[in-house]
Each structure stands twice: as structure tokens, then as C-alpha cells.
Design a protein around this motif. Structure first.
Motif, PDB file in Angstrom:
ATOM      1  N   GLY A 109       0.721  -1.094  -0.198  1.00 55.36           N
ATOM      2  CA  GLY A 109       0.097   0.015  -0.214  1.00 55.36           C
ATOM      3  C   GLY A 109       0.739   1.248   0.088  1.00 55.36           C
ATOM      4  O   GLY A 109       2.017   1.257   0.114  1.00 55.36           O
ATOM      5  N   ALA A 110       0.103   2.351   0.076  1.00 54.83           N
ATOM      6  CA  ALA A 110       1.139   3.610  -0.086  1.00 54.83           C
ATOM      7  C   ALA A 110       1.625   4.213   1.142  1.00 54.83           C
ATOM      8  O   ALA A 110       2.203   4.958   1.242  1.00 54.83           O
ATOM      9  CB  ALA A 110       0.082   4.861  -0.738  1.00 54.83           C
ATOM     10  N   GLY A 111       0.968   3.345   2.400  1.00 51.73           N
ATOM     11  CA  GLY A 111       1.503   3.660   3.532  1.00 51.73           C
ATOM     12  C   GLY A 111       0.712   4.988   4.252  1.00 51.73           C
ATOM     13  O   GLY A 111      -0.050   5.272   3.867  1.00 51.73           O
ATOM     14  N   THR A 112       0.738   4.781   5.720  1.00 54.99           N
ATOM     15  CA  THR A 112       0.508   5.912   6.639  1.00 54.99           C
ATOM     16  C   THR A 112       1.567   6.542   7.144  1.00 54.99           C
ATOM     17  O   THR A 112       2.498   5.978   7.690  1.00 54.99           O
ATOM     18  CB  THR A 112      -0.527   5.404   7.831  1.00 54.99           C
ATOM     19  N   ARG A 113       1.835   7.976   6.978  1.00 53.30           N
ATOM     20  CA  ARG A 113       2.650   8.723   7.434  1.00 53.30           C
ATOM     21  C   ARG A 113       2.221   9.198   9.005  1.00 53.30           C
ATOM     22  O   ARG A 113       1.639   9.832   9.018  1.00 53.30           O
ATOM     23  CB  ARG A 113       3.189   9.837   6.880  1.00 53.30           C
ATOM     24  N   LEU A 114       3.207   8.639  10.168  1.00 54.32           N
ATOM     25  CA  LEU A 114       2.612   9.051  11.480  1.00 54.32           C
ATOM     26  C   LEU A 114       3.548  10.038  11.801  1.00 54.32           C
ATOM     27  O   LEU A 114       4.858   9.726  11.781  1.00 54.32           O
ATOM     28  CB  LEU A 114       2.681   7.620  12.149  1.00 54.32           C
ATOM     29  N   SER A 115       3.121  11.111  12.372  1.00 57.41           N
ATOM     30  CA  SER A 115       4.092  12.065  13.005  1.00 57.41           C
ATOM     31  C   SER A 115       3.483  12.303  14.528  1.00 57.41           C
ATOM     32  O   SER A 115       2.338  12.635  14.757  1.00 57.41           O
ATOM     33  CB  SER A 115       4.099  13.398  12.324  1.00 57.41           C
TER      34      SER A 115
END
Lengths: 117, 116
Positions: A109-115
Motif C-alpha cells: 500500500g501507499a502507507g500511513t505517515r505517522l508524525s
């Protein structure tokens, strides 16, 4: 669906907050993987499911990380009491689970960017 | 302990020329190797793979070479095109059976830029 779908695409969390990241694998794919990708690095393995069974969780960095795939399809990665070092892109991949390697390619998948602030 | 290494963070090539991306590994148990391509804001996309019983695999403009004795593999792109500009990841698997099967170990990636 046509590919692996992840949501949300972006997540900003305050330190100490719990987050849940969702992965919808390709329909019919038996195997599901979670990877963590830090900035400027390659993805690193977190955990692996075969259908609903979590067969390998050796990559989970701490007991704050928990993953599930209760019906053998959608998977959720949960991070409790988030810390700044948890900031990364979380990638989900699925594959057929075939014995033949060339038939068992992982699709990401395109991913989840977690900050985490 | 970095078991898969891509020592070149970046590579710049002229359109039409050959791009050669390199990858080294340390774990002798690895027996299947893959290259993935990644565009910004997208997930890695599978490109080409090779089994340890082979030393070469070709797919159109892409060829992967494996040197088991040197624990080294390379990806050749000929001819290079501007659309090939992306981050390329080398990845390895080992068939330990059971729960280890299929897990990918990635290198750090190489940013390829192909200039028109």
C-alpha cells in the motif's frame, strides 16, 4: 479492490495518544505484512499474518505495538501511548501466500505517515 | 546489523545510458532477492526478482545479476528513461519455513535520477 489500501494516509498524534492504522489487502491474499519505514531508510519488518493467525511478531519494537486481523482480511496496527520515535511511514503488504516464490510477490500500500509531536 | 546494504545513496544517469544499482548482503541464508521501485507518496512496487539458483534474470529493460560467492547483486536498466527516476530498494528473503517465510529484509535504497 485493485490494490492494497491503507488509511489514514497521514496521522498526526500528540505524544501519549493511541493510534490505529488500517490496511485493506488485495482480495484473496492470504499473507499480510506490516513494515515500518523511517526517514531515509528501507522498510523494516514488524509482523506477519497468515489469514487471521499472527505467525510472526518478532519485529514489533515494543509491547505498545499491537496488530490484529480478526477475519483474515482487514488488518489494524495499533500503537499505544505514542512516542516521538514512533514517527515513520507504516507500510502494509499482502501476497497470495503461494509456495512458488515468483507467485508470492508482496504488493504494498501507499502507507500511513505517522508524525508524533 | 544491516543484513542488506545499498552503499550508494544516489545515482545520476543520462537518458539512454545504462543504470547500475548495487546491493550487498551478509546473511548466507538468503535465497531469493527482489528489487522494488518507489515513487514519492506511493508504496514500493515490485520490479524483478531472482532465485539463488540462478545468476541472471531479465525482464525487458531490467536485468538482475546475482553473484552468490560475493554476496552481491545488481540491477541493470538499459536504456534508462526519465520515468525510471525513483528510489530503488533491494530486498532479500530466506526460506526458513514456518513463520519466517516471505518476510523481506530491505536495503536503505538508492535514489536514481535519469536526466533527459
Amino acid at each position: 479492490g485493485a490494490g492494497v489500501s491503507q488509511s489514514p494516509r497521514y496521522k498526526v498524534a500528540k505524544r501519549g495518544q493511541d493510534v490505529a492504522l488500517r490496511c485493506d489487502p488485495i482480495s484473496g491474499h492470504v499473507s499480510l505484512f506490516w513494515y515500518q519505514q523511517a526517514l531515509g531508510q528501507g522498510p523494516e519488518f514488524l509482523t506477519y499474518f497468515q489469514n487471521e493467525a499472527q505467525l510472526d511478531k518478532s519485529g514489533l519494537p515494543s509491547d505498545r505495538f499491537f496488530a490484529e486481523r480478526p477475519e483474515g482480511s482487514v488488518s489494524t496496527l495499533k500503537i499505544q501511548r505514542t512516542q516521538q520515535e514512533d514517527s515513520a511511514v507504516y507500510l502494509c503488504a499482502s501476497s497470495l501466500g503461494a509456495i512458488i516464490r515468483s507467485k508470492n510477490i508482496q504488493y504494498f500500500g501507499a502507507g500511513t505517515r505517522l508524525s508524533v509531536l | 546489523d544491516q543484513q542488506v546494504k545499498q552503499n550508494s545513496p544516489s545515482l545520476s544517469v543520462q537518458e539512454g545510458r545504462i543504470s547500475i544499482l548495487n546491493c550487498d548482503y551478509t546473511n548466507s541464508m538468503f535465497d531469493y532477492f527482489l528489487w522494488y521501485k518507489k515513487y514519492p507518496a506511493e508504496g514500493p512496487t515490485f520490479l524483478i526478482s531472482i532465485s539463488s539458483i540462478k545468476d541472471k534474470n531479465e525482464d525487458g529493460r531490467f536485468t538482475v545479476f546475482l553473484n552468490k560467492s560475493a554476496k552481491h547483486l545488481s540491477l541493470h536498466i538499459v536504456p534508462s528513461q526519465p520515468g525510471d527516476s525513483a528510489v530503488y530498494f533491494c530486498a532479500a528473503q530466506h526460506n526458513a519455513g514456518g513463520t519466517s517465510y516471505g518476510k523481506l529484509t530491505f536495503g536503505q535504497g538508492t535514489i536514481l535520477t535519469v536526466h533527459p
